[in-house]
Write an enzyme that holds these catalytic residues in place. Structure first.
Site, PDB file in Angstrom:
ATOM      1  N   THR A 199      -2.522   8.865   3.359  1.00 58.18           N
ATOM      2  CA  THR A 199      -1.878   8.571   4.355  1.00 58.18           C
ATOM      3  C   THR A 199      -2.803   8.797   5.668  1.00 58.18           C
ATOM      4  O   THR A 199      -2.463  10.209   5.598  1.00 58.18           O
ATOM      5  CB  THR A 199       0.044   8.982   4.559  1.00 58.18           C
ATOM      6  OG1 THR A 199       0.133   8.490   3.504  1.00 58.18           O
ATOM      7  CG2 THR A 199       1.019   8.546   5.572  1.00 58.18           C
ATOM      8  N   PHE A 237       1.732  13.857   6.759  1.00 58.66           N
ATOM      9  CA  PHE A 237       3.223  13.480   5.635  1.00 58.66           C
ATOM     10  C   PHE A 237       2.648  13.869   4.161  1.00 58.66           C
ATOM     11  O   PHE A 237       3.103  13.369   3.403  1.00 58.66           O
ATOM     12  CB  PHE A 237       3.870  12.326   5.172  1.00 58.66           C
ATOM     13  CG  PHE A 237       4.710  11.892   6.865  1.00 58.66           C
ATOM     14  CD1 PHE A 237       4.446  11.939   7.603  1.00 58.66           C
ATOM     15  CD2 PHE A 237       3.565  10.346   6.377  1.00 58.66           C
ATOM     16  CE1 PHE A 237       4.810  11.771   8.499  1.00 58.66           C
ATOM     17  CE2 PHE A 237       4.678   9.469   8.088  1.00 58.66           C
ATOM     18  CZ  PHE A 237       4.627  10.387   9.036  1.00 58.66           C
ATOM     19  N   GLU A 273       1.706   7.525 -10.742  1.00 58.84           N
ATOM     20  CA  GLU A 273       2.534   8.075  -9.610  1.00 58.84           C
ATOM     21  C   GLU A 273       4.277   7.367  -9.525  1.00 58.84           C
ATOM     22  O   GLU A 273       5.200   8.223  -8.976  1.00 58.84           O
ATOM     23  CB  GLU A 273       1.913   8.676  -8.167  1.00 58.84           C
ATOM     24  CG  GLU A 273       2.391   8.473  -6.602  1.00 58.84           C
ATOM     25  CD  GLU A 273       1.577   8.325  -5.659  1.00 58.84           C
ATOM     26  OE1 GLU A 273       0.277   8.780  -5.872  1.00 58.84           O
ATOM     27  OE2 GLU A 273       2.152   8.894  -4.694  1.00 58.84           O
ATOM     28  N   ARG A 274       3.808   6.218  -9.763  1.00 58.08           N
ATOM     29  CA  ARG A 274       5.478   5.386  -9.154  1.00 58.08           C
ATOM     30  C   ARG A 274       5.864   5.662 -10.600  1.00 58.08           C
ATOM     31  O   ARG A 274       7.087   5.654 -10.596  1.00 58.08           O
ATOM     32  CB  ARG A 274       4.273   4.411  -9.067  1.00 58.08           C
ATOM     33  CG  ARG A 274       3.933   4.067  -7.740  1.00 58.08           C
ATOM     34  CD  ARG A 274       3.496   2.824  -7.017  1.00 58.08           C
ATOM     35  NE  ARG A 274       3.025   2.577  -6.032  1.00 58.08           N
ATOM     36  CZ  ARG A 274       1.779   1.788  -5.410  1.00 58.08           C
ATOM     37  NH1 ARG A 274       1.861   0.785  -5.905  1.00 58.08           N
ATOM     38  NH2 ARG A 274       1.914   2.330  -4.058  1.00 58.08           N
ATOM     39  N   GLN A 290      30.498   9.885  -0.567  1.00 57.95           N
ATOM     40  CA  GLN A 290      31.742   8.427  -0.129  1.00 57.95           C
ATOM     41  C   GLN A 290      32.782   9.171  -1.470  1.00 57.95           C
ATOM     42  O   GLN A 290      34.135   9.602  -0.437  1.00 57.95           O
ATOM     43  CB  GLN A 290      31.851   7.578  -0.405  1.00 57.95           C
ATOM     44  CG  GLN A 290      32.873   6.550   0.099  1.00 57.95           C
ATOM     45  CD  GLN A 290      33.047   6.479   1.273  1.00 57.95           C
ATOM     46  OE1 GLN A 290      31.777   6.754   2.350  1.00 57.95           O
ATOM     47  NE2 GLN A 290      34.391   6.445   2.090  1.00 57.95           N
ATOM     48  N   GLY A 314       3.747   4.331  -1.620  1.00 59.49           N
ATOM     49  CA  GLY A 314       4.623   3.278  -1.733  1.00 59.49           C
ATOM     50  C   GLY A 314       5.502   2.222  -1.087  1.00 59.49           C
ATOM     51  O   GLY A 314       6.876   2.922  -2.215  1.00 59.49           O
TER      52      GLY A 314
HETATM   53  C1  LIG Z   1       7.912  13.347   3.018  1.00 62.00           C
HETATM   54  C2  LIG Z   1       6.864  12.138   2.700  1.00 62.00           C
HETATM   55  C3  LIG Z   1       5.833  13.226   1.675  1.00 62.00           C
HETATM   56  C4  LIG Z   1       4.735  12.772   1.553  1.00 62.00           C
HETATM   57  N1  LIG Z   1       4.022  12.794   0.866  1.00 62.00           N
HETATM   58  C5  LIG Z   1       2.904  12.160   1.083  1.00 62.00           C
HETATM   59  C6  LIG Z   1       1.153  12.829   0.562  1.00 62.00           C
HETATM   60  O1  LIG Z   1       1.582  13.600  -0.467  1.00 62.00           O
HETATM   61  N2  LIG Z   1       0.377  11.570   0.262  1.00 62.00           N
HETATM   62  C7  LIG Z   1       0.294  11.011   1.168  1.00 62.00           C
HETATM   63  O2  LIG Z   1      -1.155  10.674   0.753  1.00 62.00           O
HETATM   64  N3  LIG Z   1       0.642  10.695   1.420  1.00 62.00           N
HETATM   65  C8  LIG Z   1       2.318  10.969   1.953  1.00 62.00           C
HETATM   66  N4  LIG Z   1       3.713  10.592   2.324  1.00 62.00           N
HETATM   67  C9  LIG Z   1       3.042   9.451   2.848  1.00 62.00           C
HETATM   68  C10 LIG Z   1       3.948   8.140   2.690  1.00 62.00           C
HETATM   69  O3  LIG Z   1       3.484   7.297   1.463  1.00 62.00           O
HETATM   70  C11 LIG Z   1       3.886   6.959   3.371  1.00 62.00           C
HETATM   71  O4  LIG Z   1       4.871   7.201   4.491  1.00 62.00           O
HETATM   72  C12 LIG Z   1       3.844   5.883   3.481  1.00 62.00           C
HETATM   73  O5  LIG Z   1       3.193   4.954   2.432  1.00 62.00           O
HETATM   74  C13 LIG Z   1       4.043   4.953   4.412  1.00 62.00           C
HETATM   75  O6  LIG Z   1       3.611   5.069   6.039  1.00 62.00           O
HETATM   76  P1  LIG Z   1       3.814   5.269   6.963  1.00 62.00           P
HETATM   77  O7  LIG Z   1       4.172   6.459   6.790  1.00 62.00           O
HETATM   78  O8  LIG Z   1       2.810   5.331   7.685  1.00 62.00           O
HETATM   79  O9  LIG Z   1       4.193   3.643   7.661  1.00 62.00           O
HETATM   80  P2  LIG Z   1       3.633   2.084   7.561  1.00 62.00           P
HETATM   81  O10 LIG Z   1       2.441   1.716   7.014  1.00 62.00           O
HETATM   82  O11 LIG Z   1       3.683   2.320   9.047  1.00 62.00           O
HETATM   83  O12 LIG Z   1       4.993   0.767   7.186  1.00 62.00           O
HETATM   84  C14 LIG Z   1       6.573   1.017   8.119  1.00 62.00           C
HETATM   85  C15 LIG Z   1       7.557   0.353   7.652  1.00 62.00           C
HETATM   86  O13 LIG Z   1       6.623  -1.419   7.703  1.00 62.00           O
HETATM   87  C16 LIG Z   1       6.442  -1.825   5.661  1.00 62.00           C
HETATM   88  N5  LIG Z   1       5.452  -2.410   6.062  1.00 62.00           N
HETATM   89  C17 LIG Z   1       4.178  -2.134   6.325  1.00 62.00           C
HETATM   90  N6  LIG Z   1       3.312  -2.876   6.028  1.00 62.00           N
HETATM   91  C18 LIG Z   1       3.927  -3.715   5.249  1.00 62.00           C
HETATM   92  C19 LIG Z   1       4.284  -5.104   4.878  1.00 62.00           C
HETATM   93  N7  LIG Z   1       2.657  -5.769   4.179  1.00 62.00           N
HETATM   94  N8  LIG Z   1       4.794  -6.652   4.573  1.00 62.00           N
HETATM   95  C20 LIG Z   1       6.051  -5.608   4.598  1.00 62.00           C
HETATM   96  N9  LIG Z   1       6.468  -4.287   5.259  1.00 62.00           N
HETATM   97  C21 LIG Z   1       5.304  -3.600   5.569  1.00 62.00           C
HETATM   98  C22 LIG Z   1       6.580  -0.568   6.077  1.00 62.00           C
HETATM   99  O14 LIG Z   1       7.394  -1.120   4.426  1.00 62.00           O
HETATM  100  C23 LIG Z   1       7.687   0.053   6.225  1.00 62.00           C
HETATM  101  O15 LIG Z   1       9.176   0.256   6.366  1.00 62.00           O
HETATM  102  C24 LIG Z   1       4.701  10.990   2.423  1.00 62.00           C
HETATM  103  C25 LIG Z   1       5.803  10.612   3.245  1.00 62.00           C
HETATM  104  C26 LIG Z   1       6.838  11.529   3.529  1.00 62.00           C
HETATM  105  C27 LIG Z   1       7.884  11.257   4.222  1.00 62.00           C
END
Ligand SMILES: Cc1cc2nc3c(=O)[nH]c(=O)nc-3n(C[C@H](O)[C@H](O)[C@H](O)COP(=O)(O)OP(=O)(O)OC[C@H]3O[C@@H](n4cnc5c(N)ncnc54)[C@H](O)[C@@H]3O)c2cc1C
Length: 381
Positions: A128, A158, A244-245, A338, A366
């Protein structure tokens, strides 16, 4: 209903994990929260117990169990303590290490795997970026060839274990023209020039799981640091994301199941209007619904575990497990808060922390929207 996915060997292994957790981990969980990270001793101790090398072949210092149910048992037991433990251990042992095991060169395996198994080398995976995580194919961190070297620039955010990791497998755009076919995975040591990390990010929950931004400023790598093949990183990630999932799903359900068990006890002990609150039909039905949801979801996740062990789990089946288990987890722990009334909102109560911790499982690995996108695609849309 008896769970048929595990054998006596798995249950004996579960006992050894529990003994270790009770002796060495549970007494320290408050300290982990205060430090906003797991200490090195945690990793070394887990390594000494053989818990970090369950997937690693024996010749590289692991136990080479070749049975994903052992990591699943480990993650279940960790999740019963709190949601952060399976996150950190899972990212290290069951999400990042498998890239080295499957795609790593002999040299990379020898360099990293024994230390991954012993806890001396903590792993992270950097996919990410600040500009987005869902659209992985659009990642912007670049790797440009300069003679025999790759010069890597960009940032990740993240990243779990990001603050403490010794090596991060990093997704890098190595061909700007090729979209998803222009992404390569690099093993980047944290002591390389040009690599730096931001602060431990201030999260809503899971304080003890360190999460950081990572920065790459003219970090120099060679072909020997490529994990797998040049420009094959996206496909490699798609292959590995199923496991992973799955491991996230295992932890989600185990976490919610434990919180529910404790809440059922609370509903028996807590009195209002002269009776246990669990005797009120509304609360009894909520608990009945929550227990049913957990049991049904667990059965599906168990099925996925068996399928994964047989090498048959598909990406879409894993996506279904991930979204359903995270949704179930969030709903169940919300009900549990709750039922705890005001105590449910107090951080010193496990249920409050569990509620904060659980929220992220619908977002990471994801997002659930992306899971539904994958499932919908298979339906022909
Ligand atoms: C505590 C924490 C730990 C993490 N650890 C890791 C890690 O170790 N390594 C790593 O690589 N990442 C990690 N992540 C990142 C995580 O996988 C991402 O936050 C996640 O994939 C979403 O990406 P984004 O935050 O950029 O949101 P965005 O991609 O900007 O998405 C924002 C919103 O839009 C929605 N959205 C986006 N595209 C679509 C679509 N095509 N259709 C419908 N809705 C959509 C998303 O579902 C979301 O609700 C971590 C995140 C957190 C919060």
């Amino acid at each position: 209903m008896r769970r048929s996915v595990y054998t006596e060997d798995h249950e004996a292994f579960r006992d050894s994990v529990r003994t270790w957790l009770e002796r060495s981990v549970i007494p320290n969980t408050e300290k982990y929260i205060a430090d906003k990270a797991l200490p090195r001793e945690f990793w070394l101790e887990a390594g000494k117990q053989g818990f970090l090398g369950l997937e690693i072949p024996e010749e590289y210092g692991g136990s080479g169990a070749d049975d994903f149910r052992f990591p699943a048992v480990l993650n279940e037991e960790l999740a019963k303590v709190n949601a952060a433990l399976p996150t950190c251990v899972g990212i290290h042992a069951n999400i990042t290490a498998p890239y080295l095991i499957t795609y790593g060169t002999e040299e990379q395996k020898q360099k990293y795997l024994p230390k991954v198994a012993s806890g001396e080398c903590i792993l992270a995976i950097g996919m990410t970026e600040p500009s987005g995580g869902s659209d992985l194919a659009a990642l912007k961190t670049t790797g440009v060839k300069d003679g025999d070297e790759w010069v890597i620039n960009g940032s990740k955010t993240f990243i779990t274990n990001g603050y403490s990791c010794d090596m991060v497998i990093t997704a890098v755009r190595t061909d700007p023209e090729l979209g998803p076919k222009g992404i390569t995975l690099f093993a980047i040591d944290a002591d390389k020039d040009g690599f730096s990390r931001g602060r431990k990010l201030d999260k809503v929950g899971m304080e003890e799981s360190d999460t950081s931004e990572l920065f790459f400023e003219n970090v120099r790598c060679t072909d020997a640091d490529i994990v797998g093949e040049l420009n094959q990183g996206f496909i490699q990630m798609m292959v590995k994301l199923a496991q992973e999932r799955l491991i996230c799903s295992v932890a989600n359900i185990a976490h919610a199941k434990q919180v529910l068990e404790e809440t059922i006890q609370y509903a028996k002990d807590r009195k209002a209007f002269g009776q246990s609150i669990g005797a009120f039909q509304h609360i009894k039905f909520q608990l009945a619904e929550a227990q049913t949801r957990i049991d049904v979801c667990e059965a599906y996740v168990d099925n996925c575990l068996a399928a994964h062990d047989a090498g048959e789990l598909t990406a879409v089946e894993a996506a279904k497990a991930k979204w359903w288990s995270s949704e179930t987890q969030s709903d169940v722990v919300d009900i549990c808060v709750q039922i705890h009334g005001g105590y449910g909102y107090m951080n010193e109560y496990r249920v409050a922390r569990a509620w904060r911790d659980a929220r992220v499982t619908k977002i990471w690995a994801g997002s659930n929207e992306i899971m539904k996108e994958l499932i919908g695609r298979e339906l022909g849309f």
